[in-house]
Design a protein around this motif. Structure first.
Motif, PDB file in Angstrom:
ATOM      1  N   MET A 241     -55.643 -59.634 -14.065  1.00 42.16           N
ATOM      2  CA  MET A 241     -55.863 -60.578 -15.171  1.00 42.16           C
ATOM      3  C   MET A 241     -55.967 -62.013 -14.653  1.00 42.16           C
ATOM      4  SD  MET A 241     -53.321 -58.945 -18.050  1.00 42.16           S
ATOM      5  CE  MET A 241     -53.543 -60.289 -19.220  1.00 42.16           C
ATOM      6  N   ALA A 242     -55.094 -62.366 -13.702  1.00 33.90           N
ATOM      7  CA  ALA A 242     -55.155 -63.713 -13.115  1.00 33.90           C
ATOM      8  C   ALA A 242     -56.494 -63.937 -12.417  1.00 33.90           C
ATOM      9  CB  ALA A 242     -54.001 -63.900 -12.134  1.00 33.90           C
ATOM     10  N   THR A 243     -56.985 -62.904 -11.749  1.00 26.46           N
ATOM     11  CA  THR A 243     -58.293 -62.982 -11.086  1.00 26.46           C
ATOM     12  C   THR A 243     -59.404 -63.203 -12.102  1.00 26.46           C
ATOM     13  OG1 THR A 243     -57.482 -61.462  -9.383  1.00 26.46           O
ATOM     14  CG2 THR A 243     -59.874 -61.779  -9.527  1.00 26.46           C
ATOM     15  N   CYS A 244     -59.341 -62.486 -13.221  1.00 28.17           N
ATOM     16  CA  CYS A 244     -60.362 -62.631 -14.268  1.00 28.17           C
ATOM     17  C   CYS A 244     -60.337 -64.028 -14.885  1.00 28.17           C
ATOM     18  CB  CYS A 244     -60.151 -61.570 -15.354  1.00 28.17           C
ATOM     19  SG  CYS A 244     -60.590 -59.907 -14.850  1.00 28.17           S
TER      20      CYS A 244
ATOM     21  N   PRO B 146     -64.728 -58.592  -5.009  1.00 29.88           N
ATOM     22  CA  PRO B 146     -63.507 -59.409  -5.087  1.00 29.88           C
ATOM     23  C   PRO B 146     -62.281 -58.591  -5.491  1.00 29.88           C
ATOM     24  CG  PRO B 146     -65.331 -60.415  -6.315  1.00 29.88           C
ATOM     25  CD  PRO B 146     -65.740 -59.025  -5.982  1.00 29.88           C
ATOM     26  N   PHE B 147     -62.494 -57.583  -6.310  1.00 29.77           N
ATOM     27  CA  PHE B 147     -61.373 -56.780  -6.800  1.00 29.77           C
ATOM     28  C   PHE B 147     -60.801 -55.872  -5.715  1.00 29.77           C
ATOM     29  CE2 PHE B 147     -63.812 -57.927 -10.573  1.00 29.77           C
ATOM     30  CZ  PHE B 147     -62.808 -58.433 -11.390  1.00 29.77           C
ATOM     31  N   TYR B 148     -61.638 -55.454  -4.760  1.00 33.71           N
ATOM     32  CA  TYR B 148     -61.123 -54.684  -3.626  1.00 33.71           C
ATOM     33  C   TYR B 148     -60.065 -55.491  -2.874  1.00 33.71           C
ATOM     34  CZ  TYR B 148     -64.964 -51.281  -4.092  1.00 33.71           C
ATOM     35  OH  TYR B 148     -65.833 -50.322  -4.542  1.00 33.71           O
ATOM     36  N   GLY B 149     -60.338 -56.783  -2.693  1.00 33.60           N
ATOM     37  CA  GLY B 149     -59.376 -57.641  -2.003  1.00 33.60           C
ATOM     38  C   GLY B 149     -58.061 -57.748  -2.754  1.00 33.60           C
ATOM     39  N   ILE B 150     -58.139 -57.877  -4.089  1.00 31.19           N
ATOM     40  CA  ILE B 150     -56.931 -57.974  -4.910  1.00 31.19           C
ATOM     41  C   ILE B 150     -56.126 -56.676  -4.839  1.00 31.19           C
ATOM     42  CG2 ILE B 150     -56.082 -58.232  -7.272  1.00 31.19           C
ATOM     43  CD1 ILE B 150     -57.140 -60.806  -5.984  1.00 31.19           C
ATOM     44  N   LEU B 151     -56.814 -55.553  -4.926  1.00 29.59           N
ATOM     45  CA  LEU B 151     -56.121 -54.264  -4.884  1.00 29.59           C
ATOM     46  C   LEU B 151     -55.493 -54.015  -3.510  1.00 29.59           C
ATOM     47  CD1 LEU B 151     -58.645 -52.088  -6.923  1.00 29.59           C
ATOM     48  CD2 LEU B 151     -56.392 -52.891  -7.655  1.00 29.59           C
ATOM     49  N   PHE B 152     -56.153 -54.484  -2.442  1.00 33.01           N
ATOM     50  CA  PHE B 152     -55.565 -54.361  -1.109  1.00 33.01           C
ATOM     51  C   PHE B 152     -54.291 -55.195  -1.013  1.00 33.01           C
ATOM     52  CE2 PHE B 152     -55.119 -55.574   3.382  1.00 33.01           C
ATOM     53  CZ  PHE B 152     -55.081 -54.301   3.964  1.00 33.01           C
ATOM     54  N   LEU B 153     -54.291 -56.381  -1.631  1.00 33.69           N
ATOM     55  CA  LEU B 153     -53.086 -57.213  -1.664  1.00 33.69           C
ATOM     56  C   LEU B 153     -51.949 -56.481  -2.369  1.00 33.69           C
ATOM     57  CD1 LEU B 153     -51.564 -59.921  -1.340  1.00 33.69           C
ATOM     58  CD2 LEU B 153     -52.630 -60.665  -3.484  1.00 33.69           C
TER      59      LEU B 153
END
Length: 428
Positions: free
Chosen positions: A187-190, A399-406
């Motif tokens: 959500m923060a990413t969005c 971009p979401f792949y990076g967030i999920l990896f985090l």
């Protein structure tokens, strides 16, 4: 040589397109033949693999999720989520993730989550000026948390793969904080994307309308209360909660919402039985495959291999993460859990990693695999629902792949995220 024969046969079967369940079964038969294990012994392992009371949770949770998914709950959850976040800039992307969070807590399936929420939200986001690939990416990545939060079917499968040494209740509760963390981070990413790209704001929902939406949605949300409340209070087990949730979902869909036709029920039951049959065949063959691996001492060999790389727990966990991420792009989640858990669990337990914690690590890893090409089932569903090519959806997903990896790194290296709630409620 024996382990090579087993794994090489499995790789060949998968490469030529044999369905995963049958590839696992054929590999087990050939492995048993090679090490001179009677096929009768293999059949005993196969039947004992599916002859477990806890497995009843899977068909009940699948049926409950299917009833609610097709009974209008997705649209109601979207309206409910809009009350809280729809008025923020980029609000529709936040509504998408919040609705997925609620729906995941009912269905326990990322595929069902993407199909149900995506069919409502992707056209709506497209209509309001959001890029269609972005809408598909938000839907797919937001659905990954469904495999962490109860009633996750994959948590039940992991519990089975551990030989029942990890309780389903502990896994259900362990997934709550990682699932919420994933949703909040997405959500923060969005929000960041919305401000950067100028996505529109929505309007606030008037109080009376919000109250009406809440009352309407509450019936469906009670499914979550039944599942978690019953387990935490000790009134019933995870398996019993699945049966009761199924009855409640049927009552709400057919007698409260009334959006589903009685004439459609036989088709729904057929699809559910078909899904459950595939899962059970896979579980039975995987039990036989796991027994052959044990006879070949493959888990001990793998443990020895990883400990020879390093004696540092964090280094080995990173190696396992990389391996799971790579394999997760090539195979579906359930078979990987069944095949790899007996192999990897002794490795991490020897390093002092709690089996519940490792369950969350594995689920996040393989959940990312669901949205990663070339064999990402959730990715395919998002592509179909959004009517976008796979390449376009993957581009939006970057971009979401990076967030999920985090999130994966946090779940891996901060055990409290997974273990705090199970210890607090005394289920482990």
């Amino acid at each position: 040589m024996d382990a090579f024969i087993l794994l090489f046969t499995l790789a060949i079967m998968l490469a030529i397109g044999v369905p995963v369940a049958y590839a696992v079964g054929i590999s087990a038969i050939i492995g048993a033949w090679y090490i001179d294990i009677p096929l009768e012994a293999l059949m005993i392992q196969l039947t004992s693999g599916v002859n477990k009371f806890s497995l009843l949770a899977i068909p009940f949770f699948i049926l409950a999720g299917a009833i609610m998914a097709e009974g209008g709950i997705a649209r109601r959850l979207v309206n409910f989520a809009y009350i809280f976040v729809g008025f923020i800039r980029g609000g529709l992307s936040l509504v998408n993730i919040v609705a997925s969070t609620f729906f995941g807590a009912i269905s326990g399936s990322s595929v069902a989550d993407t199909a149900s929420i995506g069919s409502v939200m992707i056209p709506e986001m497209d209509k309001k000026g959001y890029p269609r690939d972005f809408a598909a990416a938000v839907t797919a990545s937001g659905s990954v948390q469904a495999i962490l939060t109860p009633p996750s079917h994959n948590s039940v499968i992991y519990s089975l793969a551990t030989g029942g040494t990890v309780s389903i209740a502990a896994l259900f509760i362990a997934g709550v904080l990682p699932g919420l963390l994933m949703s909040l981070t997405l959500m923060a990413t969005c929000v960041a994307f919305a401000h950067k790209r100028g996505y529109p704001k929505g309007e606030r929902v008037p109080f009376r309308q919000a109250l009406k939406i809440f009352t309407d949605t509450l019936w469906g949300l009670m499914t979550v209360v039944i599942i978690m409340g019953g387990i935490l209070s000790g009134i019933f087990t995870a398996t019993e909660s699945a049966a009761i949730a199924c009855l409640w979902a049927f009552f709400v869909t057919m007698f409260i919402y009334k959006d589903y036709k009685w004439s459609e029920l036989p088709k729904l039951m057929y699809r559910t039985v078909k899904t459950v049959t595939i899962v059970m065949i896979l579980i039975g063959f995987a039990a036989a495959f796991g027994a052959i691996m044990t006879y070949m001492q493959l888990p001990a060999r793998i443990t020895e291999f990883f400990t020879s790389i390093s004696d540092n727990k964090y280094v080995i966990l990173m190696c396992i993460n990389i391996m799971l991420l790579l394999i997760g792009t090539l195979m579906d989640m359930a078979p990987l859990i069944l095949i790899l858990t007996p192999v990897l669990l002794p490795v991490v337990v020897a390093l002092g990693v709690d089996p519940v914690h490792f369950g969350m690590i594995m689920l996040v890893n393989l959940g990312i695999g669901l949205i990663t090409p070339p064999v990402g089932s959730v990715l395919f569903v998002a592509s179909a629902v959004s009517k976008q090519r796979i390449e376009q959806v993957v581009k939006g997903m970057l971009p979401f792949y990076g967030i999920l990896f985090l999130i994966l790194m946090l779940v891996t290296y901060v055990p409290a995220l997974s273990l705090f709630l199970p210890k607090l409620f005394g289920v482990m």
